[in-house]
Scaffold this motif. Structure first.
Motif, PDB file in Angstrom:
ATOM      1  N   VAL A 413       0.710  -1.081   0.074  1.00 16.01           N
ATOM      2  CA  VAL A 413       0.024  -0.157  -0.003  1.00 16.01           C
ATOM      3  C   VAL A 413       0.901   1.431   0.070  1.00 16.01           C
ATOM      4  O   VAL A 413       1.925   1.372   0.427  1.00 16.01           O
ATOM      5  CB  VAL A 413      -0.978  -0.077   1.160  1.00 16.01           C
ATOM      6  N   LEU A 414       0.508   2.322  -1.021  1.00 20.91           N
ATOM      7  CA  LEU A 414       1.325   3.454  -1.023  1.00 20.91           C
ATOM      8  C   LEU A 414       0.889   4.367   0.319  1.00 20.91           C
ATOM      9  O   LEU A 414      -0.303   4.177   0.864  1.00 20.91           O
ATOM     10  CB  LEU A 414       0.825   4.152  -2.109  1.00 20.91           C
ATOM     11  N   LYS A 415       1.829   4.962   0.993  1.00 21.58           N
ATOM     12  CA  LYS A 415       1.325   5.767   2.089  1.00 21.58           C
ATOM     13  C   LYS A 415       1.558   7.415   1.587  1.00 21.58           C
ATOM     14  O   LYS A 415       1.461   8.061   2.662  1.00 21.58           O
ATOM     15  CB  LYS A 415       2.512   5.455   3.305  1.00 21.58           C
ATOM     16  N   ARG A 416       1.984   7.499   0.373  1.00 20.58           N
ATOM     17  CA  ARG A 416       1.774   8.951   0.021  1.00 20.58           C
ATOM     18  C   ARG A 416       1.754   9.294  -1.527  1.00 20.58           C
ATOM     19  O   ARG A 416       2.006   8.091  -2.248  1.00 20.58           O
ATOM     20  CB  ARG A 416       3.049   9.757   0.481  1.00 20.58           C
ATOM     21  N   ASP A 417       1.128  10.151  -1.930  1.00 24.57           N
ATOM     22  CA  ASP A 417       1.085  10.191  -3.416  1.00 24.57           C
ATOM     23  C   ASP A 417       2.120  10.120  -4.400  1.00 24.57           C
ATOM     24  O   ASP A 417       3.207  10.784  -3.717  1.00 24.57           O
ATOM     25  CB  ASP A 417       0.149  11.637  -3.891  1.00 24.57           C
ATOM     26  N   VAL A 418       2.126   9.774  -5.407  1.00 26.18           N
ATOM     27  CA  VAL A 418       3.152   9.477  -6.669  1.00 26.18           C
ATOM     28  C   VAL A 418       2.947  10.215  -7.757  1.00 26.18           C
ATOM     29  O   VAL A 418       1.543   9.686  -8.219  1.00 26.18           O
ATOM     30  CB  VAL A 418       3.631   8.399  -6.460  1.00 26.18           C
ATOM     31  N   ARG A 419       3.516  11.131  -8.163  1.00 22.68           N
ATOM     32  CA  ARG A 419       3.189  11.519  -9.678  1.00 22.68           C
ATOM     33  C   ARG A 419       3.272  10.582 -10.844  1.00 22.68           C
ATOM     34  O   ARG A 419       4.244   9.615 -10.615  1.00 22.68           O
ATOM     35  CB  ARG A 419       3.758  13.012 -10.111  1.00 22.68           C
ATOM     36  N   GLN A 420       2.624  10.741 -11.819  1.00 22.69           N
ATOM     37  CA  GLN A 420       2.747   9.968 -12.936  1.00 22.69           C
ATOM     38  C   GLN A 420       4.298  10.014 -13.545  1.00 22.69           C
ATOM     39  O   GLN A 420       4.695  11.142 -13.411  1.00 22.69           O
ATOM     40  CB  GLN A 420       2.055  10.205 -14.250  1.00 22.69           C
ATOM     41  N   HIS A 427      10.476   4.716   0.501  1.00 28.27           N
ATOM     42  CA  HIS A 427       9.684   5.689   1.611  1.00 28.27           C
ATOM     43  C   HIS A 427       8.060   5.988   0.979  1.00 28.27           C
ATOM     44  O   HIS A 427       7.539   6.473   1.699  1.00 28.27           O
ATOM     45  CB  HIS A 427      10.455   7.039   1.488  1.00 28.27           C
ATOM     46  N   ASP A 428       7.761   5.596   0.000  1.00 28.86           N
ATOM     47  CA  ASP A 428       6.335   5.747  -0.716  1.00 28.86           C
ATOM     48  C   ASP A 428       5.584   4.682  -0.260  1.00 28.86           C
ATOM     49  O   ASP A 428       4.153   4.765  -0.303  1.00 28.86           O
ATOM     50  CB  ASP A 428       6.334   5.738  -1.966  1.00 28.86           C
ATOM     51  N   VAL A 429       5.972   3.523   0.389  1.00 31.99           N
ATOM     52  CA  VAL A 429       5.223   2.643   0.594  1.00 31.99           C
ATOM     53  C   VAL A 429       5.206   1.801   1.821  1.00 31.99           C
ATOM     54  O   VAL A 429       6.199   2.017   2.835  1.00 31.99           O
ATOM     55  CB  VAL A 429       5.291   1.509  -0.317  1.00 31.99           C
TER      56      VAL A 429
END
Length: 470
Positions: A413-420, A427-429
């Motif tokens: 699961v992602l814990k913060r937004d990620v741009r295309q 750190h994002d998951v």
């Protein structure tokens, strides 16, 4: 030199055929199954698959004689081995542990399963052919070392493109040539990076009858189309042949076989490469979608450079296709037959004690990259899915950004937004270090981060501990 087939025949004559255990009865595995019963000196001892019906269907579909396998899928592994029949099991761990099986073929395509099976092979002293390129890129450099320590061989899969490319690279270097570029062909356009399982078949052209056979998984085939599989295969080649990935990822230049030495040479010599000694994938489509003339969609290649005037003259005298200067030339194989050729890896391991390609270092990595804007709370769906594709980059760059390997971008699961088009990081998951495959990957990253620091510090570890705290 005695041929492999002669050596196999000798094993058959002495009653000591090679016993092979197959994990995963999908397309690649089924192709091996179709040839296994035809190969003198080799036996398919067992198939491990979570679905026994799929394994049985594979055996029937490729016309293995019924007397050669356990049609009930109920015989114990050791009993089937005694009877000379292929056993069917859902327990891959038990198969790996079974005495008498010499080589394991890991064909699941699941990175976590591949890592687990490789570690079990090390534990039970079984050679392993890692068909699972996802696992190989995720942790292969470390698994190779662990296999060597265990006294077994960890090998790429002959028939798949990375091993065939490694063979061409080895040919070039053994003949005394510098490798300028090595790689393969595929079908690619820039917009394919954003393809999903819902759009994949519109780009392939398979018939309804072909799709109905059950051999075609949309997410798997989409991983070929969106560039992920190409990135994984080129990472495997870079790691196995000590070549460099392009700094900005694969370029997929349109190119036919006649233009390989013209296009795939350094920019300093009017080619498209950043430098010599790299990997690249060529596309069978022009940017506007037109087919490339004399394309290499199914093949592999190596580009070499003549080291001197004499060799350049030889290139011309023997009709080698070169670039306009005559200095650069290419050798290529137009097709690959994946599982139909896999027995060559098995035989090479058992009669020559050598792999058909193997990770040597951690030079390249494949980082999960967003296909669209992603939101915190979303669960990643992995390679070939709707959310991410894999981008090839140098291992050093991946370590610097704490890149999330594509092989682990599934079910977390992602814990913060990620741009295309942004590369994802650890750190994002949300993840757990207690998960086996995560722990193995983290172990590999720590090992090579340390080795990279040692190299930068002239072979010492001075300042490494201090830097690692930053």
């Amino acid at each position: 030199m005695t041929s492999l087939s002669t050596k196999l025949a000798a094993l058959e004559e002495t009653g000591k055929p090679i016993n092979v255990g197959l994990i995963g009865a999908g397309k690649f595995g089924s192709m091996f199954v179709s040839q296994s019963h035809r190969t003198v000196g080799m036996r398919l001892a067992a198939i491990a698959d979570l679905d026994p019906k799929r394994a049985l269907a594979s055996l029937k579909r490729v016309n293995v004689p019924e007397g050669g396998y356990d049609t009930s899928a109920s015989l114990p592994l050791d009993e089937a081995l005694k009877q000379g029949k292929t056993a069917i099991t859902t327990d891959s761990s038990a198969m790996i542990a079974t005495p008498g099986i010499d080589v394991i073929l890991e064909c699941t395509g699941n990175p976590a399963a591949g890592v687990r099976h490789a570690l079990l092979c090390c534990q039970h002293k079984k050679h392993i052919v890692m068909v699972n390129v996802e696992a190989d890129v995720l942790a292969g450099p470390l698994l190779t070392r662990k296999a060597k320590e265990a006294g077994v061989i960890y090998s790429m899969a002959y028939g798949d493109q990375p091993a065939l490319i490694a063979e061409l690279v080895d040919w070039a270097r053994t003949a005394g040539f510098d490798v300028v570029c090595a790689g393969k062909g595929t079908k690619h356009l820039p917009e394919y990076h954003y393809s999903t399982p819902d759009t994949v078949w519109s780009h392939y052209g398979f018939t309804k009858e072909q799709l109905a056979t059950g051999d075609f998984n949309p997410q798997m085939f989409n991983s070929f189309l969106d560039g992920t599989k190409s990135a994984l295969e080129m990472a495997a080649v870079a790691n196995g042949c000590d070549l460099s990935p392009p700094v900005n990822g694969l370029g997929f230049p349109p190119c036919g076989v006649h233009d390989l030495p013209e296009v795939l040479k350094p920019q300093s010599d009017n080619g498209q490469l950043e430098k010599s000694g790299t990997v690249e994938v060529v596309s069978c489509l022009e940017i506007d979608g037109r087919p490339v003339f004399n394309d290499l969609r199914w093949g592999v290649y190596v580009v070499i450079k003549a080291p001197g005037e004499y060799q350049r003259d030889c290139f011309a005298q023997y009709g080698l296709k070169t670039d306009s200067t005559g200095w650069y030339a290419a050798q290529y194989k137009p097709y690959h037959l994946i599982g139909l050729e896999l027995g060559i890896s098995v035989t090479n391991i058992m009669v020559r004690g050598e792999p058909t390609g193997q990770c040597k270092t951690f030079a390249a990595d494949v980082v999960a990259t967003a296909k669209r804007d992603l939101k915190a709370g979303e669960k990643l769906d992995g390679e070939g899915g709707f959310m991410v594709y894999g981008k090839l980059m140098t291992a050093e760059s991946s370590l610097a950004i704490h890149g999330l390997p594509i092989g682990l971008a599934h079910g977390i699961v992602l814990k913060r937004d990620v741009r295309q088009d942004q590369g994802l990081s650890w750190h994002d998951v949300e993840y757990s270090d207690k998960n086996q495959v995560v722990a193995v990957r983290k172990e590999m990253e720590a090992l090579f981060r340390r080795e990279l620091m040692e190299k930068k510090n002239g072979g010492t570890v001075s300042n490494w501990r201090e830097r690692s705290r930053i």
